[in-house]
Motif scaffolding. Structure first.
Motif, PDB file in Angstrom:
ATOM      1  N   SER A  10     -47.070 -61.526  46.057  1.00  0.00           N
ATOM      2  CA  SER A  10     -48.173 -62.426  46.388  1.00  0.00           C
ATOM      3  C   SER A  10     -49.130 -62.575  45.220  1.00  0.00           C
ATOM      4  O   SER A  10     -49.693 -63.660  45.004  1.00  0.00           O
ATOM      5  CB  SER A  10     -48.917 -61.905  47.626  1.00  0.00           C
ATOM      6  N   TYR A  13     -47.687 -65.229  42.868  1.00  0.00           N
ATOM      7  CA  TYR A  13     -47.960 -66.596  43.307  1.00  0.00           C
ATOM      8  C   TYR A  13     -49.430 -66.959  43.100  1.00  0.00           C
ATOM      9  O   TYR A  13     -49.755 -68.102  42.769  1.00  0.00           O
ATOM     10  CB  TYR A  13     -47.578 -66.754  44.777  1.00  0.00           C
ATOM     11  N   ARG A  20     -48.342 -70.740  48.904  1.00  0.00           N
ATOM     12  CA  ARG A  20     -47.256 -70.416  49.831  1.00  0.00           C
ATOM     13  C   ARG A  20     -47.500 -70.989  51.225  1.00  0.00           C
ATOM     14  O   ARG A  20     -46.560 -71.107  52.018  1.00  0.00           O
ATOM     15  CB  ARG A  20     -47.089 -68.899  49.921  1.00  0.00           C
TER      16      ARG A  20
END
Length: 467
Positions: A10, A13, A20
């Protein structure tokens, strides 16, 4: 408990600015986290480390009848130390364990640096089964990303499977293409956003009520609508499927109660599903789910909740006790209570007549000898200098959101969270997650009320340490 490698992914990203949430696969992510959280089984220990800003490792050892474990490695071309706190004693629990995840503003992506062919590589080996997992993610452009995941296991057909995915994100809409070797699966799914920040409507913070010339927050819900669907077809087994869904979720600019509502439809199977999740307070989240099949008239429901415990809620605060002792000498007048007759007549008691304050005698002046000058003996009073308040450093979440700290926001306000769920089969899931010193722990159990002789179906404890 959320695994360390998922937390680091995470962060990747977030470092590359990829959203997401703008995917049809995450349409029910909030309700699933509140209603379908996994409970640990047996005893499991995990040691993780972000050795360098680009490299992370994790080692796991567990026992559920037999001893098993895994070894994981992750590499990223983007430094992850700024977007992830690796030390287990410093990780904000609210960011790591919170199930209700509000949508992020789409405009924030413009402030994130563009992607420059960023790559993430991840591998995990399970022992003693020798099953291997692999993940490879590459950003081709700020709006295009490719992802390849693979699993190698002797129990699978052909010894394993590979899934390839191409993701295209244009803020207003997102499209994904899928290709899998398992059954020759081909698929496409997409999500379209409208309303809220997508339409460029005025935020409630800057909204003005017409006619009075003053600034007020509009009493309306400010959120984003999302609708999408997926279509897939198996070229080897000659079967297909599809689903449609819609979601409404409030945005961080909304000053009311955060909520998320979704509805999904599977026309081929005749299944309708509704979910509703809401943050009832700063420390409580609730979620419900209802499934109904139009062909068999069968239904299923489930409810879940999440309760956060603030630090010191179940302990005596020494500062409060000390402050009470200091104020005990100050006389206080209790607030007048309404009489019984006033409560029956729905009115307030008549104001009491004011009492004359007692006369205060003047304080005696200090006696000063005539041969001495008191002004020379006493030092001159120093001018009162008001010290400017020091600016509080921004929290980790505020840095990720490109904003200043919110009122009452802190890095480490919570010491644990209790999660619970109940479904139509009268199965209960309980999970308590928190931190003790430098260790993150997760204690949970699965209970089946239909079996009173042995209601506890599962019981487990997970302990994590990361550096």
């Amino acid at each position: 408990m959320r695994e360390f490698m998922d937390y680091i992914q995470s962060a990747f990203y977030g470092a590359t600015g990829w959203d997401r949430d703008n995917s049809y696969s995450t349409l029910n992510a909030t309700s699933d986290a509140l209603l379908h959280f996994p409970t640990p089984r047996g005893l499991r220990l995990t040691l993780s480390s972000l050795a360098t800003p680009h490299f992370a490792t994790a080692y796991q050892l567990g026992t559920v009848g037999v001893v098993d474990g895994s070894v994981s490695y992750l590499y990223s071309t983007v430094p992850l130390d700024y977007h992830a706190v690796a030390q287990s004693e410093k990780i904000p629990l609210h960011r790591l364990l919170q199930s209700y995840a509000p949508l992020s503003e789409l405009e924030r992506r413009n402030k994130t640096k563009g992607a420059h062919q960023d790559i993430l590589a991840y591998g995990r080996l399970y022992l003693p089964t020798s099953m291997l997992e692999a993940l490879w993610v590459k950003r081709i452009s700020p709006t295009l990303q490719t992802q390849v995941s693979a699993v190698s296991d002797q129990t699978l057909r052909n010894g394993g499977t590979i899934l390839g995915m191409v993701q295209y994100d244009r803020r207003r809409y997102g499209v994904e293409g899928l290709l899998s070797t398992d059954g020759g699966l081909l698929g496409v799914r997409g999500l379209y956003n409208f309303g809220g920040d997508v339409a460029g409507s005025t935020s409630p913070i800057n909204a003005q009520v017409p006619g009075n010339g003053t600034t007020h927050e509009k009493d309306r819900i400010y959120g984003r609508f999302s609708t999408g669907g997926e279509l897939y077809y198996g070229t080897l087994n000659k079967s297909g499927g599809m689903s449609l869904g819609v979601r409404f979720a409030t945005l961080p600019s909304h000053k009311g109660t955060p909520l998320t509502a979704t509805m999904t439809v599977n026309p081929l199977m005749g299944t309708l599903s509704w979910t509703y999740a809401v943050m009832a307070g700063r420390h409580c989240s609730l979620a419900t789910n209802l499934d109904f099949n139009v062909y068999s008239y069968e239904s299923a429901w489930s409810v879940g909740t999440e309760l956060w415990r603030r630090k010191g809620d179940w302990s005596v605060n020494a500062d409060v006790d000390g402050g009470t002792a200091q104020l005990s000498s100050v006389p206080t007048t209790p607030l007048p209570q309404r009489s019984f007759q006033a409560k029956l007549e729905w009115r307030v008691d008549e104001p009491l007549p004011s009492l004359d304050p007692p006369e205060l005698l003047p304080e005696p002046k200090p006696h000063v000898a005539p041969e001495l000058d008191a002004s020379k003996l006493l030092p001159a009073p120093e001018p009162h200098v008001t010290s400017e308040p020091t600016a509080k450093p921004r929290t980790f979440q505020a840095k990720l959101d490109w904003r200043q700290n919110q009122e009452g926001e802190d890095e480490d306000l919570y010491s644990g969270v209790l999660k619970a769920r109940l479904d139509h089969h009268w199965r209960i899931g309980l999970l308590w997650e928190g931190r003790i010193k430098s260790l993150l722990f997760s204690l949970g159990s699965g209970i089946d009320l239909r079996r009173p002789d042995s209601p506890f179906r599962t019981l487990g404890l997970e302990v994590q340490f990361s550096s």
